[in-house]
Design a protein around this motif. Structure first.
Motif, short mmCIF file in Angstrom:
data_model
loop_
_atom_site.label_atom_id
_atom_site.label_comp_id
_atom_site.label_asym_id
_atom_site.label_seq_id
_atom_site.Cartn_x
_atom_site.Cartn_y
_atom_site.Cartn_z
N ALA A 75 35.01 28.37 50.27
CA ALA A 75 36.45 28.34 50.55
C ALA A 75 36.72 27.93 51.99
O ALA A 75 37.59 27.09 52.25
N ASP A 76 35.96 28.49 52.92
CA ASP A 76 36.13 28.15 54.33
C ASP A 76 35.87 26.67 54.59
O ASP A 76 36.64 26.01 55.28
N VAL A 77 34.80 26.15 54.01
CA VAL A 77 34.43 24.76 54.24
C VAL A 77 35.38 23.80 53.53
O VAL A 77 35.85 22.81 54.13
N GLN A 78 35.68 24.04 52.28
CA GLN A 78 36.45 23.09 51.47
C GLN A 78 37.97 23.18 51.68
O GLN A 78 38.67 22.18 51.52
N PHE A 79 38.46 24.38 52.01
CA PHE A 79 39.91 24.56 52.11
C PHE A 79 40.36 24.98 53.51
O PHE A 79 41.54 24.89 53.82
N GLY A 80 39.45 25.49 54.31
CA GLY A 80 39.79 25.87 55.67
C GLY A 80 40.36 27.27 55.82
O GLY A 80 40.33 27.84 56.91
N ARG A 81 40.87 27.81 54.75
CA ARG A 81 41.44 29.16 54.80
C ARG A 81 41.84 29.59 53.39
O ARG A 81 41.85 28.77 52.48
N LEU A 82 42.20 30.85 53.26
CA LEU A 82 42.81 31.36 52.04
C LEU A 82 44.10 32.06 52.41
O LEU A 82 44.17 32.78 53.39
N ASP A 83 45.13 31.82 51.61
CA ASP A 83 46.41 32.49 51.82
C ASP A 83 46.63 33.61 50.81
O ASP A 83 47.48 34.47 51.04
N ALA A 84 45.91 33.56 49.71
CA ALA A 84 46.09 34.58 48.68
C ALA A 84 44.81 34.70 47.85
O ALA A 84 44.03 33.76 47.75
N LEU A 85 44.63 35.89 47.29
CA LEU A 85 43.51 36.17 46.40
C LEU A 85 44.07 36.84 45.16
O LEU A 85 44.84 37.80 45.25
N VAL A 86 43.69 36.31 43.99
CA VAL A 86 44.00 36.95 42.72
C VAL A 86 42.67 37.45 42.17
O VAL A 86 41.82 36.66 41.76
N ASN A 87 42.48 38.75 42.19
CA ASN A 87 41.23 39.36 41.75
C ASN A 87 41.32 39.61 40.25
O ASN A 87 41.67 40.69 39.80
N ASN A 88 40.99 38.59 39.48
CA ASN A 88 41.19 38.61 38.03
C ASN A 88 39.89 38.75 37.24
O ASN A 88 39.94 38.99 36.05
N ALA A 89 38.75 38.60 37.89
CA ALA A 89 37.47 38.60 37.17
C ALA A 89 37.28 39.91 36.42
O ALA A 89 37.66 40.98 36.89
N GLY A 90 36.69 39.80 35.27
CA GLY A 90 36.39 40.97 34.46
C GLY A 90 35.36 40.60 33.41
O GLY A 90 34.92 39.46 33.34
N ILE A 91 34.97 41.55 32.62
CA ILE A 91 34.00 41.29 31.58
C ILE A 91 34.53 41.80 30.25
O ILE A 91 35.32 42.74 30.20
N VAL A 92 34.10 41.13 29.21
CA VAL A 92 34.40 41.56 27.85
C VAL A 92 33.07 41.97 27.24
O VAL A 92 32.07 41.27 27.37
N ASP A 93 33.05 43.09 26.60
CA ASP A 93 31.81 43.59 26.04
C ASP A 93 32.12 44.24 24.70
O ASP A 93 33.26 44.22 24.24
N THR A 94 31.13 44.79 24.09
CA THR A 94 31.27 45.46 22.81
C THR A 94 32.26 46.62 22.95
O THR A 94 32.19 47.39 23.91
N ALA A 95 33.15 46.75 21.99
CA ALA A 95 34.11 47.84 22.00
C ALA A 95 33.37 49.16 21.80
O ALA A 95 32.58 49.31 20.86
N GLN A 96 33.61 50.07 22.72
CA GLN A 96 33.01 51.41 22.66
C GLN A 96 33.97 52.39 23.31
O GLN A 96 34.80 52.01 24.13
N THR A 97 33.79 53.66 22.98
CA THR A 97 34.50 54.69 23.72
C THR A 97 33.80 54.88 25.05
O THR A 97 32.61 54.53 25.20
N LEU A 98 34.50 55.41 26.01
CA LEU A 98 33.91 55.65 27.32
C LEU A 98 32.66 56.53 27.23
O LEU A 98 31.68 56.29 27.92
N ALA A 99 32.68 57.49 26.33
CA ALA A 99 31.53 58.38 26.16
C ALA A 99 30.28 57.63 25.71
O ALA A 99 29.15 58.07 25.94
N GLU A 100 30.46 56.47 25.07
CA GLU A 100 29.34 55.67 24.58
C GLU A 100 28.79 54.69 25.62
O GLU A 100 27.74 54.10 25.41
N PHE A 101 29.51 54.48 26.73
CA PHE A 101 29.06 53.53 27.75
C PHE A 101 27.75 54.00 28.37
O PHE A 101 27.58 55.17 28.68
N SER A 102 26.84 53.06 28.58
CA SER A 102 25.62 53.37 29.33
C SER A 102 25.97 53.39 30.82
O SER A 102 26.98 52.79 31.25
N SER A 103 25.14 54.02 31.60
CA SER A 103 25.38 54.03 33.05
C SER A 103 25.28 52.62 33.62
O SER A 103 26.00 52.26 34.55
N GLN A 104 24.41 51.77 33.03
CA GLN A 104 24.29 50.39 33.49
C GLN A 104 25.58 49.61 33.24
O GLN A 104 26.01 48.81 34.08
#
Length: 112
Positions: A75-104
Protein backbone atom coordinates in the motif's frame (compact mmCIF):
# COMPACT_ATOMS: atom_id res chain seq x y z
CA UNK A 1 -4.67 16.44 -4.45
CA UNK A 2 -4.38 12.71 -4.91
CA UNK A 3 -7.43 10.47 -4.80
CA UNK A 4 -8.39 9.00 -1.47
CA UNK A 5 -7.26 5.41 -1.00
CA UNK A 6 -9.10 2.64 0.83
CA UNK A 7 -7.83 -0.81 1.79
CA UNK A 8 -10.57 -3.42 1.95
CA UNK A 9 -9.60 -6.74 3.48
CA UNK A 10 -11.55 -9.65 2.05
CA UNK A 11 -12.45 -7.46 -0.91
CA UNK A 12 -12.75 -10.07 -3.64
CA UNK A 13 -16.25 -11.38 -2.97
CA UNK A 14 -19.53 -10.64 -1.24
CA UNK A 15 -19.73 -7.60 1.02
CA UNK A 16 -16.05 -6.76 0.48
CA UNK A 17 -16.40 -6.70 -3.32
CA UNK A 18 -19.59 -4.63 -3.11
CA UNK A 19 -17.84 -2.19 -0.77
CA UNK A 20 -14.86 -1.94 -3.13
CA UNK A 21 -17.12 -1.16 -6.08
CA UNK A 22 -19.09 1.42 -4.10
CA UNK A 23 -15.87 3.10 -2.95
CA UNK A 24 -14.62 3.28 -6.52
CA UNK A 25 -17.94 4.69 -7.70
CA UNK A 26 -17.55 7.39 -5.03
CA UNK A 27 -14.11 8.31 -6.38
CA UNK A 28 -11.78 6.27 -4.18
CA UNK A 29 -8.79 4.26 -5.35
CA UNK A 30 -8.94 0.74 -3.95
CA UNK A 31 -6.44 -1.78 -2.62
CA UNK A 32 -8.12 -5.04 -1.76
CA UNK A 33 -6.82 -8.16 -0.14
CA UNK A 34 -7.94 -11.69 -0.85
CA UNK A 35 -6.86 -15.01 0.56
CA UNK A 36 -7.55 -17.65 -2.11
CA UNK A 37 -9.69 -16.48 -5.03
CA UNK A 38 -7.37 -14.62 -7.42
CA UNK A 39 -9.96 -14.80 -10.24
CA UNK A 40 -12.62 -13.05 -8.16
CA UNK A 41 -10.13 -10.43 -6.98
CA UNK A 42 -9.00 -9.73 -10.54
CA UNK A 43 -12.63 -9.32 -11.63
CA UNK A 44 -13.24 -6.68 -8.95
CA UNK A 45 -10.02 -4.85 -9.89
CA UNK A 46 -11.07 -4.92 -13.55
CA UNK A 47 -14.48 -3.41 -12.74
CA UNK A 48 -12.85 -0.68 -10.69
CA UNK A 49 -10.30 0.23 -13.35
CA UNK A 50 -13.12 0.40 -15.89
CA UNK A 51 -14.57 3.16 -13.67
CA UNK A 52 -11.32 5.08 -14.09
CA UNK A 53 -10.02 4.39 -10.59
CA UNK A 54 -6.69 2.86 -9.61
CA UNK A 55 -7.09 -0.60 -8.06
CA UNK A 56 -4.92 -3.49 -7.02
CA UNK A 57 -5.49 -6.88 -5.39
CA UNK A 58 -2.92 -8.46 -3.10
CA UNK A 59 -3.05 -12.02 -1.77
CA UNK A 60 -2.72 -11.91 2.00
CA UNK A 61 -3.96 -14.13 4.81
CA UNK A 62 -5.32 -11.77 7.47
CA UNK A 63 -4.48 -14.36 10.10
CA UNK A 64 -0.75 -14.07 9.34
CA UNK A 65 1.13 -11.04 10.71
CA UNK A 66 3.91 -11.29 8.09
CA UNK A 67 1.39 -11.18 5.24
CA UNK A 68 -0.46 -8.25 6.82
CA UNK A 69 2.82 -6.32 7.07
CA UNK A 70 3.53 -7.10 3.40
CA UNK A 71 0.07 -5.85 2.43
CA UNK A 72 0.65 -2.51 4.15
CA UNK A 73 4.12 -2.23 2.60
CA UNK A 74 2.57 -2.68 -0.86
CA UNK A 75 0.00 0.00 0.00
CA UNK A 76 2.81 2.41 0.88
CA UNK A 77 4.70 1.75 -2.34
CA UNK A 78 1.78 1.57 -4.78
CA UNK A 79 -0.57 4.17 -3.31
CA UNK A 80 1.60 6.32 -1.04
CA UNK A 81 -0.87 6.30 1.81
CA UNK A 82 -4.18 4.96 3.10
CA UNK A 83 -7.13 7.15 3.99
CA UNK A 84 -9.47 4.39 5.13
CA UNK A 85 -9.52 0.73 6.11
CA UNK A 86 -12.49 -1.59 5.81
CA UNK A 87 -11.71 -4.63 7.94
CA UNK A 88 -14.00 -7.09 6.18
CA UNK A 89 -11.94 -10.30 6.06
CA UNK A 90 -13.50 -13.35 7.60
CA UNK A 91 -13.80 -17.07 7.18
CA UNK A 92 -16.64 -19.40 6.39
CA UNK A 93 -16.46 -22.83 7.91
CA UNK A 94 -18.65 -25.76 8.82
CA UNK A 95 -21.74 -24.74 10.78
CA UNK A 96 -21.30 -25.68 14.42
CA UNK A 97 -22.37 -24.49 17.81
CA UNK A 98 -19.76 -22.59 19.76
CA UNK A 99 -19.44 -25.55 22.14
CA UNK A 100 -18.35 -27.70 19.17
CA UNK A 101 -15.56 -25.34 18.02
CA UNK A 102 -12.03 -26.64 18.42
CA UNK A 103 -9.52 -24.36 20.11
CA UNK A 104 -7.64 -24.19 16.78
CA UNK A 105 -10.74 -22.95 14.98
CA UNK A 106 -11.40 -20.30 17.62
CA UNK A 107 -7.78 -19.15 17.53
CA UNK A 108 -7.84 -18.78 13.73
CA UNK A 109 -11.13 -16.86 13.81
CA UNK A 110 -9.76 -14.42 16.37
CA UNK A 111 -6.53 -13.94 14.40
CA UNK A 112 -8.47 -13.00 11.28
Amino acid sequence: MKNKVVLITGGSRGIGAATALQAAAAGWDVLLSFNTDQTAADAVVSQITEMGRHAMAIQADMGCEEQIRRLFAVADVQFGRLDALVNNAGIVDTAQTLAEFSSQRLERMFRI
